[in-house]
Scaffold this motif. Sequence first.
Motif, PDB file in Angstrom:
ATOM      1  N   TRP A   1       0.867  -1.010   0.160  1.00 13.96           N
ATOM      2  CA  TRP A   1      -0.036  -0.081   0.090  1.00 13.96           C
ATOM      3  C   TRP A   1       1.051   1.307  -0.109  1.00 13.96           C
ATOM      4  N   ARG A   2       1.964   1.314   0.775  1.00 11.69           N
ATOM      5  CA  ARG A   2       2.919   2.329   0.807  1.00 11.69           C
ATOM      6  C   ARG A   2       3.565   2.670  -0.308  1.00 11.69           C
ATOM      7  N   TRP A   3       3.823   1.631  -1.023  1.00 16.45           N
ATOM      8  CA  TRP A   3       4.475   1.668  -2.405  1.00 16.45           C
ATOM      9  C   TRP A   3       3.750   2.461  -3.289  1.00 16.45           C
ATOM     10  N   ILE A   4       2.595   1.868  -3.606  1.00 14.71           N
ATOM     11  CA  ILE A   4       1.571   2.577  -4.331  1.00 14.71           C
ATOM     12  C   ILE A   4       1.243   4.069  -4.005  1.00 14.71           C
ATOM     13  N   MET A   5       1.209   4.295  -2.676  1.00 12.66           N
ATOM     14  CA  MET A   5       1.065   5.617  -2.328  1.00 12.66           C
ATOM     15  C   MET A   5       2.184   6.584  -2.810  1.00 12.66           C
ATOM     16  N   LEU A   6       3.599   6.162  -2.696  1.00 16.56           N
ATOM     17  CA  LEU A   6       4.559   6.840  -3.183  1.00 16.56           C
ATOM     18  C   LEU A   6       4.584   6.956  -4.720  1.00 16.56           C
ATOM     19  N   GLU A   7       4.126   5.867  -5.271  1.00 14.74           N
ATOM     20  CA  GLU A   7       4.108   5.882  -6.941  1.00 14.74           C
ATOM     21  C   GLU A   7       3.140   7.028  -7.320  1.00 14.74           C
ATOM     22  N   LYS A   8       1.851   7.090  -6.671  1.00 12.09           N
ATOM     23  CA  LYS A   8       0.669   7.966  -7.166  1.00 12.09           C
ATOM     24  C   LYS A   8       1.069   9.334  -6.917  1.00 12.09           C
ATOM     25  N   SER A   9       1.984   9.564  -5.781  1.00 11.45           N
ATOM     26  CA  SER A   9       2.161  10.884  -5.248  1.00 11.45           C
ATOM     27  C   SER A   9       3.307  11.492  -6.006  1.00 11.45           C
ATOM     28  N   GLY A  10       3.940  10.533  -6.982  1.00 11.73           N
ATOM     29  CA  GLY A  10       5.187  11.094  -7.808  1.00 11.73           C
ATOM     30  C   GLY A  10       6.200  11.655  -6.921  1.00 11.73           C
ATOM     31  N   ALA A  11       6.515  11.048  -5.618  1.00 13.58           N
ATOM     32  CA  ALA A  11       7.468  11.623  -4.742  1.00 13.58           C
ATOM     33  C   ALA A  11       8.917  10.871  -5.310  1.00 13.58           C
ATOM     34  N   LYS A  12       9.796  11.512  -4.876  1.00 17.09           N
ATOM     35  CA  LYS A  12      11.315  10.761  -5.304  1.00 17.09           C
ATOM     36  C   LYS A  12      11.372   9.803  -4.117  1.00 17.09           C
ATOM     37  N   VAL A  13      11.919   8.558  -4.559  1.00 17.39           N
ATOM     38  CA  VAL A  13      11.975   7.293  -3.627  1.00 17.39           C
ATOM     39  C   VAL A  13      13.494   6.858  -3.594  1.00 17.39           C
ATOM     40  N   GLU A  14      13.539   6.098  -2.767  1.00 16.78           N
ATOM     41  CA  GLU A  14      14.923   5.258  -2.424  1.00 16.78           C
ATOM     42  C   GLU A  14      14.099   3.631  -2.766  1.00 16.78           C
ATOM     43  N   VAL A  15      14.951   2.970  -3.566  1.00 20.32           N
ATOM     44  CA  VAL A  15      14.686   1.620  -3.644  1.00 20.32           C
ATOM     45  C   VAL A  15      15.889   0.842  -3.621  1.00 20.32           C
ATOM     46  N   GLU A  16      15.300  -0.250  -2.551  1.00 21.02           N
ATOM     47  CA  GLU A  16      16.465  -1.030  -2.050  1.00 21.02           C
ATOM     48  C   GLU A  16      16.169  -2.435  -2.725  1.00 21.02           C
ATOM     49  N   LEU A  17      17.214  -2.972  -3.370  1.00 20.09           N
ATOM     50  CA  LEU A  17      16.838  -4.293  -4.039  1.00 20.09           C
ATOM     51  C   LEU A  17      17.535  -5.381  -3.296  1.00 20.09           C
ATOM     52  N   ILE A  18      17.524  -6.833  -3.430  1.00 19.97           N
ATOM     53  CA  ILE A  18      17.768  -7.773  -2.712  1.00 19.97           C
ATOM     54  C   ILE A  18      19.592  -8.246  -2.627  1.00 19.97           C
ATOM     55  N   ASP A  19      20.037  -7.377  -3.785  1.00 24.45           N
ATOM     56  CA  ASP A  19      21.557  -7.271  -3.849  1.00 24.45           C
ATOM     57  C   ASP A  19      22.182  -6.286  -2.674  1.00 24.45           C
ATOM     58  N   GLY A  20      21.200  -5.694  -1.943  1.00 27.61           N
ATOM     59  CA  GLY A  20      21.673  -4.567  -1.229  1.00 27.61           C
ATOM     60  C   GLY A  20      21.953  -3.081  -1.573  1.00 27.61           C
ATOM     61  N   SER A  21      21.707  -2.968  -3.138  1.00 22.96           N
ATOM     62  CA  SER A  21      22.059  -1.913  -3.600  1.00 22.96           C
ATOM     63  C   SER A  21      20.706  -0.932  -3.180  1.00 22.96           C
ATOM     64  N   VAL A  22      21.000   0.473  -3.476  1.00 20.44           N
ATOM     65  CA  VAL A  22      19.813   1.518  -3.390  1.00 20.44           C
ATOM     66  C   VAL A  22      20.100   2.546  -4.327  1.00 20.44           C
TER      67      VAL A  22
ATOM     68  N   PRO B   1      12.782  -6.583 -11.668  1.00 22.00           N
ATOM     69  CA  PRO B   1      11.431  -7.502 -11.155  1.00 22.00           C
ATOM     70  C   PRO B   1      11.245  -7.177  -9.883  1.00 22.00           C
ATOM     71  N   TRP B   2      10.004  -7.421  -9.729  1.00 27.10           N
ATOM     72  CA  TRP B   2       9.194  -7.065  -8.431  1.00 27.10           C
ATOM     73  C   TRP B   2       9.793  -7.981  -7.067  1.00 27.10           C
ATOM     74  N   VAL B   3      10.279  -9.046  -7.549  1.00 24.72           N
ATOM     75  CA  VAL B   3      10.594 -10.159  -6.633  1.00 24.72           C
ATOM     76  C   VAL B   3      11.952  -9.643  -5.788  1.00 24.72           C
ATOM     77  N   ASP B   4      12.797  -8.791  -6.795  1.00 28.91           N
ATOM     78  CA  ASP B   4      13.830  -8.568  -5.975  1.00 28.91           C
ATOM     79  C   ASP B   4      13.935  -7.236  -5.302  1.00 28.91           C
ATOM     80  N   VAL B   5      12.618  -6.409  -5.190  1.00 33.87           N
ATOM     81  CA  VAL B   5      12.398  -5.337  -4.291  1.00 33.87           C
ATOM     82  C   VAL B   5      12.473  -5.481  -2.984  1.00 33.87           C
ATOM     83  N   VAL B   6      13.287  -5.365  -2.001  1.00 33.00           N
ATOM     84  CA  VAL B   6      13.181  -5.238  -0.598  1.00 33.00           C
ATOM     85  C   VAL B   6      12.315  -4.147  -0.087  1.00 33.00           C
ATOM     86  N   ASP B   7      12.589  -2.856  -0.296  1.00 38.43           N
ATOM     87  CA  ASP B   7      11.760  -1.852   0.057  1.00 38.43           C
ATOM     88  C   ASP B   7      11.680  -0.686  -0.667  1.00 38.43           C
TER      89      ASP B   7
END
Length: 308
Positions: A242-263, A294-300
């Motif tokens: 839910w929070r992820w969709i909220m950030l998407e619809k707001s157009g806010a700048k985000v930090e994406v953390e992937l399963i390999d530890g990269s941000v 892929p979404w499966v690699d998204v941690v946060d």
Amino acid sequence: MTVSEFIRQHMPDATQLERMLWDENAGRSLSRLDAAPVNSSELRQVIRRYANGPQGPFGTERLDLFHETHELFEMLAKEAGNEGLTPYDLKNSFIGNEEADLIMLAASHESVSQEYLAGNVLCCSVNAIGERRTRLKDGVRIGNMCVQTDFGYHGEFKSSVHPICLPLNLSDVYVLLDALKSYEAAREAKDPHRLLCERISGMIHVQLSDYAKGILDSRFERKGHYFTDENPVYKDDQKSHWRWIMLEKSGAKVEVELIDGSVSVGMIAHSPGKREELPGLALKLDDGSVLSAPWVDVVDIRQAGERR
């Protein structure tokens, strides 16, 4: 002078009352009803029948009719012969208890005080607003839904709630559910859009009668669509998707953390893939390039600069 004449003479800008006068049944009744001394009981009954019938207004126009009627009674009370006329307030209006909760929820999408809601929205006491807010904090049933939400210090929501009631026939329900399940099937397993579609379709399906399920379920099963029934409950405890969709619809700048530890930092964009490909996360970076994963690699996903 009749009530009809009184409205046209003293309230020329009352759009919803004017529309009511053009209604065949309500207009005829009000053209025969004296403005003073007014038969308050009959006037309330005429307005209620019109407001709650198919010719009455919907949405914000229904609230406008309530406000205009409230003002009408205030003006009628000043006429000789109408001394002691009971005001047209929420508790004796055509607006029901559940509808009043919905109106308050909609009015509270932005910060508003209890005093504003009482004086400008529901025409009731401040204490009555406080009682409604307390009930919503505990949880209230609206139709076959449950809403449990708390108001912030300034009267705003953590996340605004939008109860939607649709009087659908079975064909309408079929098309709506088919659209949701088809969209869901086209997304990756961990895609938040898919998860929300699954939740929405589950909340709709659980409210169907056994008759409706008996007709629709076998049809959907042949198409490979199955439902995970979910109680139609709204609560403030948001899950990550839910929070992820909220950030998407707001157009806010985000930090994406992937399963390999990269941000990576950027804005969620539409997937650059072809239409027939399963869409993953697409992040438009500051340099204009697009990071796809892929979404499966998204941690946060969190707002840029937000403390972890």
